[in-house]
Motif scaffolding. Structure first.
Motif, PDB file in Angstrom:
ATOM      1  N   ALA A  58       0.835  -1.209   0.000  1.00 14.40           N
ATOM      2  CA  ALA A  58       0.000   0.000   0.000  1.00 14.40           C
ATOM      3  C   ALA A  58       0.867   1.256   0.000  1.00 14.40           C
ATOM      4  O   ALA A  58       0.575   2.226  -0.712  1.00 14.40           O
ATOM      5  N   ILE A  59       1.925   1.245   0.789  1.00 12.70           N
ATOM      6  CA  ILE A  59       2.834   2.394   0.830  1.00 12.70           C
ATOM      7  C   ILE A  59       3.535   2.563  -0.514  1.00 12.70           C
ATOM      8  O   ILE A  59       3.670   3.685  -1.024  1.00 12.70           O
ATOM      9  N   GLY A  60       3.964   1.470  -1.107  1.00 19.04           N
ATOM     10  CA  GLY A  60       4.591   1.533  -2.421  1.00 19.04           C
ATOM     11  C   GLY A  60       3.653   2.117  -3.468  1.00 19.04           C
ATOM     12  O   GLY A  60       4.039   2.967  -4.271  1.00 19.04           O
ATOM     13  N   ARG A  61       2.402   1.662  -3.439  1.00 18.48           N
ATOM     14  CA  ARG A  61       1.398   2.183  -4.377  1.00 18.48           C
ATOM     15  C   ARG A  61       1.162   3.666  -4.161  1.00 18.48           C
ATOM     16  O   ARG A  61       1.107   4.443  -5.119  1.00 18.48           O
ATOM     17  N   LEU A  62       1.020   4.066  -2.902  1.00 23.08           N
ATOM     18  CA  LEU A  62       0.781   5.468  -2.582  1.00 23.08           C
ATOM     19  C   LEU A  62       1.925   6.352  -3.077  1.00 23.08           C
ATOM     20  O   LEU A  62       1.698   7.398  -3.689  1.00 23.08           O
ATOM     21  N   GLY A  63       3.159   5.924  -2.826  1.00 18.61           N
ATOM     22  CA  GLY A  63       4.317   6.690  -3.278  1.00 18.61           C
ATOM     23  C   GLY A  63       4.396   6.776  -4.787  1.00 18.61           C
ATOM     24  O   GLY A  63       4.699   7.837  -5.349  1.00 18.61           O
ATOM     25  N   GLU A  64       4.116   5.670  -5.467  1.00 17.69           N
ATOM     26  CA  GLU A  64       4.161   5.674  -6.928  1.00 17.69           C
ATOM     27  C   GLU A  64       3.049   6.532  -7.514  1.00 17.69           C
ATOM     28  O   GLU A  64       3.251   7.211  -8.523  1.00 17.69           O
ATOM     29  N   TYR A  65       1.877   6.509  -6.905  1.00 17.06           N
ATOM     30  CA  TYR A  65       0.782   7.377  -7.370  1.00 17.06           C
ATOM     31  C   TYR A  65       1.167   8.846  -7.222  1.00 17.06           C
ATOM     32  O   TYR A  65       0.932   9.644  -8.126  1.00 17.06           O
ATOM     33  N   ALA A  66       1.746   9.185  -6.083  1.00 19.21           N
ATOM     34  CA  ALA A  66       2.149  10.580  -5.862  1.00 19.21           C
ATOM     35  C   ALA A  66       3.191  11.002  -6.893  1.00 19.21           C
ATOM     36  O   ALA A  66       3.095  12.089  -7.476  1.00 19.21           O
ATOM     37  N   SER A  83       3.039  13.846 -14.066  1.00 18.68           N
ATOM     38  CA  SER A  83       2.008  14.209 -15.029  1.00 18.68           C
ATOM     39  C   SER A  83       1.800  15.713 -15.094  1.00 18.68           C
ATOM     40  O   SER A  83       1.655  16.282 -16.175  1.00 18.68           O
ATOM     41  N   ILE A  84       1.806  16.348 -13.943  1.00 18.04           N
ATOM     42  CA  ILE A  84       1.611  17.796 -13.904  1.00 18.04           C
ATOM     43  C   ILE A  84       2.875  18.517 -14.372  1.00 18.04           C
ATOM     44  O   ILE A  84       2.813  19.452 -15.175  1.00 18.04           O
ATOM     45  N   ALA A 109       9.456  14.081  -9.405  1.00 19.17           N
ATOM     46  CA  ALA A 109       8.593  12.913  -9.217  1.00 19.17           C
ATOM     47  C   ALA A 109       9.268  11.879  -8.325  1.00 19.17           C
ATOM     48  O   ALA A 109       8.633  11.300  -7.434  1.00 19.17           O
ATOM     49  N   ALA A 110      10.556  11.648  -8.544  1.00 21.03           N
ATOM     50  CA  ALA A 110      11.289  10.690  -7.709  1.00 21.03           C
ATOM     51  C   ALA A 110      11.357  11.168  -6.265  1.00 21.03           C
ATOM     52  O   ALA A 110      11.178  10.379  -5.332  1.00 21.03           O
ATOM     53  N   LEU A 111      11.611  12.454  -6.087  1.00 24.16           N
ATOM     54  CA  LEU A 111      11.706  13.009  -4.740  1.00 24.16           C
ATOM     55  C   LEU A 111      10.373  12.931  -4.008  1.00 24.16           C
ATOM     56  O   LEU A 111      10.310  12.512  -2.844  1.00 24.16           O
ATOM     57  N   VAL A 112       9.296  13.293  -4.668  1.00 19.45           N
ATOM     58  CA  VAL A 112       7.975  13.248  -4.031  1.00 19.45           C
ATOM     59  C   VAL A 112       7.574  11.810  -3.732  1.00 19.45           C
ATOM     60  O   VAL A 112       7.047  11.522  -2.651  1.00 19.45           O
TER      61      VAL A 112
END
Length: 134
Positions: free
Chosen positions: A74-82, A88-89, A118-121
């Motif tokens: 779940a944490i991995g997914r959340l980080g990748e989504y962010a 994207s923006i 993106a990597a940092l966020v």
């Protein structure tokens, strides 16, 4: 600290250190004509390669078994989504620069900045999720 949290720290540190080193190299090499005339392709390729190699090397040094439970997934997914949303923006900037036919220097560096952000966020979100609970 779990192996995946250590990997998130490594990814975040590399996402800061390598682009800063790249920027220092660019600023040190800038010609009198301006920053857009800097030969950036070589240093950028070195920076991307260095980031990949540093992540691989540091990850193997940290070592350890990769046991993923539901929380890690779940944490991995959340980080990748962010990271995906930031990319994207932020990718709009190089797109607009390309549409306006800006010099390649600005388009390439805006894209590199978007990737770095993106990597940092992504890593920051993962670290916060590990530290504060998810």
């Amino acid at each position: 600290m779990s192996y995946l949290e250590k990997r998130a720290w490594i990814y975040g540190i590399v996402a800061i250190v390598v682009p800063v080193a790249y920027a220092v190299v660019l600023l040190a090499r800038r010609p009198a004509a301006g920053l857009a005339d800097t030969h950036y392709a070589g240093p950028m390729l070195v920076a991307v390669g260095a980031a990949i190699l540093l992540n691989i090397a540091a990850g193997s040094l940290v070592g350890g078994p990769v046991r993923r439970d539901e929380r890690d997934k779940a944490i991995g997914r959340l980080g990748e989504y962010a990271g995906f949303y930031v990319m994207s923006i932020a990718a709009v900037v190089p797109l607009v620069l390309a549409m306006r036919e800006a010099p390649y220097f600005w388009v390439a560096n805006a894209l590199y900045l978007a990737l770095s952000l993106a990597a940092l966020v992504s890593s920051a979100v993962k670290i916060v999720a590990y530290r504060r609970g998810f």
